[in-house]
Write a protein that holds these residues in place. Structure first.
Motif, short mmCIF file in Angstrom:
data_model
loop_
_atom_site.label_atom_id
_atom_site.label_comp_id
_atom_site.label_asym_id
_atom_site.label_seq_id
_atom_site.Cartn_x
_atom_site.Cartn_y
_atom_site.Cartn_z
N LEU A 198 10.83 -33.80 20.62
CA LEU A 198 11.47 -33.56 22.01
C LEU A 198 12.56 -34.66 21.02
N LEU A 199 12.73 -35.76 21.10
CA LEU A 199 13.57 -36.80 21.05
C LEU A 199 14.53 -37.21 19.42
N ASP A 200 13.71 -36.17 18.83
CA ASP A 200 14.62 -35.97 17.55
C ASP A 200 15.21 -34.70 17.18
N GLU A 201 14.82 -34.14 18.31
CA GLU A 201 15.62 -32.51 18.26
C GLU A 201 17.01 -32.55 19.02
N MET A 202 16.98 -34.10 20.72
CA MET A 202 17.18 -34.20 21.70
C MET A 202 18.70 -34.69 21.34
N MET A 203 18.47 -35.70 20.87
CA MET A 203 19.52 -36.74 19.86
C MET A 203 19.21 -36.71 18.22
N ASP A 204 20.82 -37.49 18.09
CA ASP A 204 20.50 -36.84 16.04
C ASP A 204 21.15 -38.04 16.38
N PHE A 205 21.38 -39.14 15.26
CA PHE A 205 21.90 -40.80 14.71
C PHE A 205 22.28 -41.27 16.33
N GLY A 206 22.17 -40.70 17.19
CA GLY A 206 22.36 -41.84 18.85
C GLY A 206 23.23 -41.06 19.90
N TYR A 207 23.85 -39.06 18.99
CA TYR A 207 24.10 -38.42 19.71
C TYR A 207 23.50 -37.23 20.71
N PRO A 208 23.34 -37.03 21.66
CA PRO A 208 22.80 -35.73 22.39
C PRO A 208 23.10 -34.47 21.40
N GLN A 209 22.27 -33.64 21.29
CA GLN A 209 22.60 -31.93 20.49
C GLN A 209 21.90 -31.35 21.85
N ILE A 228 7.09 -45.42 24.70
CA ILE A 228 8.00 -44.94 23.27
C ILE A 228 9.27 -45.57 23.62
N TRP A 229 9.44 -45.74 22.14
CA TRP A 229 10.76 -46.05 22.10
C TRP A 229 11.48 -45.25 20.62
N ARG A 230 12.47 -44.92 20.48
CA ARG A 230 13.11 -44.46 19.22
C ARG A 230 14.38 -44.35 19.27
N ASP A 231 14.30 -45.42 17.54
CA ASP A 231 15.52 -46.04 16.55
C ASP A 231 16.80 -45.04 16.52
N TYR A 232 18.07 -45.00 16.52
CA TYR A 232 18.49 -43.61 16.10
C TYR A 232 19.49 -44.40 14.90
#
Length: 439
Positions: free
Chosen positions: A116-127, A19-23
């Motif tokens: 979860l990855l969308d909520e935990m990080m936004d545009f590369g910054y931890p949330q 799995i990978w998430r591009d921010y």
């Protein structure tokens, strides 16, 4: 700012992207292949340098968990420690949702993982990285996910680690002061390593106002903790009859108001609900070994060996150690054991080449004996390589006792409605890396 992550990758042990998430849109999945190639090529160097790699203008920060690699890639100049901490928090959140974080659990729940990855990080910054908060508006049952109609108060509130609507019948706060003693003594009886690692572990169950009969709704109570910290006592112009201590390498839970602590050494915080580590610290002062071990080995004509071991407690008589275990190494070719002890029980473990001596309760200022006799092969090689002697290892717990002398002077719970709360404080000392070399 810590510097934004361009993407987050989850890989298996062979380097395949699960799995990978591009921010930020400035890296591709090819970067994961380059990362793993670099990791394999410089495996020995990575152990020495730490979990950070750089290649062609990209910084890779990674951790390994079981059969997975979690990695962030960044093109910007970033704080590597911040990204590594974030990856560890990702592991904790996934374990909260899936119980076990493995390759199979990712494949079975990839929809929830992306959410979860969308909520935990936004545009590369931890949330948001608190599992309890995320679980309030991302709910899953096996493969299903449900989003709450509105974000919980804790997401929009400055106090993100404490949620609303928690119910308890009583107000209670439990504080455990736990110290782990690390000791290394050489064969000449000299202390060559001595330090103490401490932690303050809390469990909080607090409410604010009465709800339906017998239950209460939690609010935002404030706690204040006072220790016999020397700098605090000097700043307040106070003296204490007991012992004051100098704390080193202090690390706090993020609920603690650091500015307040830096100004007047007051530990003030709004506690999370449930269990958490409020504070950790270290003391590098020399510590007298709490349990001292001596052994005398006598060989008879290469066919028999006798061992006499003394274990002595070197703390006050009113204290006692519980669940004491002493591992005594014996020759690898020893057979036919005959073991006697003045207290407790001892067993021979041939698979480990040790005698394990267990003592349920070991009072202070006491000495106990163990005698063991073994048979050895009557024939030995002339050029036999001397056997490497393992150290004696000791494990124990001492309740109501701390090596450093740290004391909780007060623990106050302050809440506007003025309800009563019961604080409980407990002290425990345990053995960490506790080794005594006898040979």
């Amino acid at each position: 700012m810590a510097g934004a992550a361009s993407a987050l990758f989850l890989l298996d042990v062979k380097g395949r992207v699960l799995i990978w998430r591009d921010y930020r849109g400035d890296v591709t999945a090819i970067e994961a292949e380059r990362f793993f190639t670099k990791l394999v090529e410089k495996e020995e160097d990575v152990v020495a340098q730490g979990p950070v790699l750089q290649e062609k203008g990209i910084t890779y920060m990674f951790i390994q968990h079981k059969n997975l690699y979690l990695m962030t890639a960044a093109r910007q100049n970033c704080n590597a420690a911040s990204h590594l901490l974030f990856l560890h928090r990702v592991v904790q959140v996934f374990k909260h949702y899936f119980d076990e974080l493995e390759e199979e659990s990712l494949r079975d729940n990839f929809v929830v993982v992306y959410e979860l990855l969308d909520e935990m990080m936004d545009f590369g910054y931890p949330q948001y990285t608190e599992a309890k908060i995320l679980s309030e508006f991302i709910k899953t049952d096996a493969y299903k996910m449900e989003v709450a109609q509105r974000p919980p108060m804790a997401v929009t509130n400055a106090v993100s680690w404490r949620s609303e609507g928690i119910r308890y019948k009583r107000n209670e706060v439990f504080l455990d002061v736990i110290e782990s003693v690390n000791i290394l003594v050489n064969s000449n009886g000299q202390l060559i390593r001595s330090d103490v690692n401490g932690s303050l572990k809390m469990r909080t169950y607090l409410r604010i106002m009465q709800m339906p009969p017998g239950y209460f709704c939690s609010g935002m109570p404030e706690c204040k903790l006072g220790l016999n910290d020397r700098l605090l006592l000097e700043a307040q112009g106070q003296t204490t009859r007991g012992k004051s201590i100098d704390l080193e390498d202090i690390k706090f839970h993020h609920c603690v108001r650091l500015t307040r602590f830096e100004n007047d050494r007051t530990i003030s915080f709004i506690p999370p609900d449930g269990s958490f580590d409020l504070m950790t610290y270290r003391l590098s002062t020399q510590v007298r070994p709490l349990i001292w071990v001596e052994a005398h080995v006598e060989r008879y004509s290469r066919s028999r060996v006798e061992i006499m071991m003394k274990a002595r407690s070197q703390f006050k008589e009113r204290s006692y150690a519980t669940n004491v275990e002493i591992d005594l190494p014996v020759p690898a070719d020893a057979t036919s054991p005959n073991i006697r002890t003045s207290i407790g029980a001892a067993t021979y473990s041939p698979e480990n080449d040790t005698i394990l001596w267990k003592i349920k309760s070991f009072p202070g200022n006491k000495e106990y004996l163990l005698r063991a006799e073994f048979r050895l092969p009557s024939i030995t090689a002339e050029d036999e390589v001397p056997e490497r002697k393992a150290p004696v290892r000791v494990r124990f717990e001492i309740p109501y006792f701390t090596v450093s002398g740290i004391q909780v002077r007060y623990l106050k719970i302050i809440e506007k409605s003025g309800y009563q709360a019961l604080p409980w404080v407990r002290y425990i000392t345990t053995a960490g890396e506790y080794e005594i070399r006898l040979f």
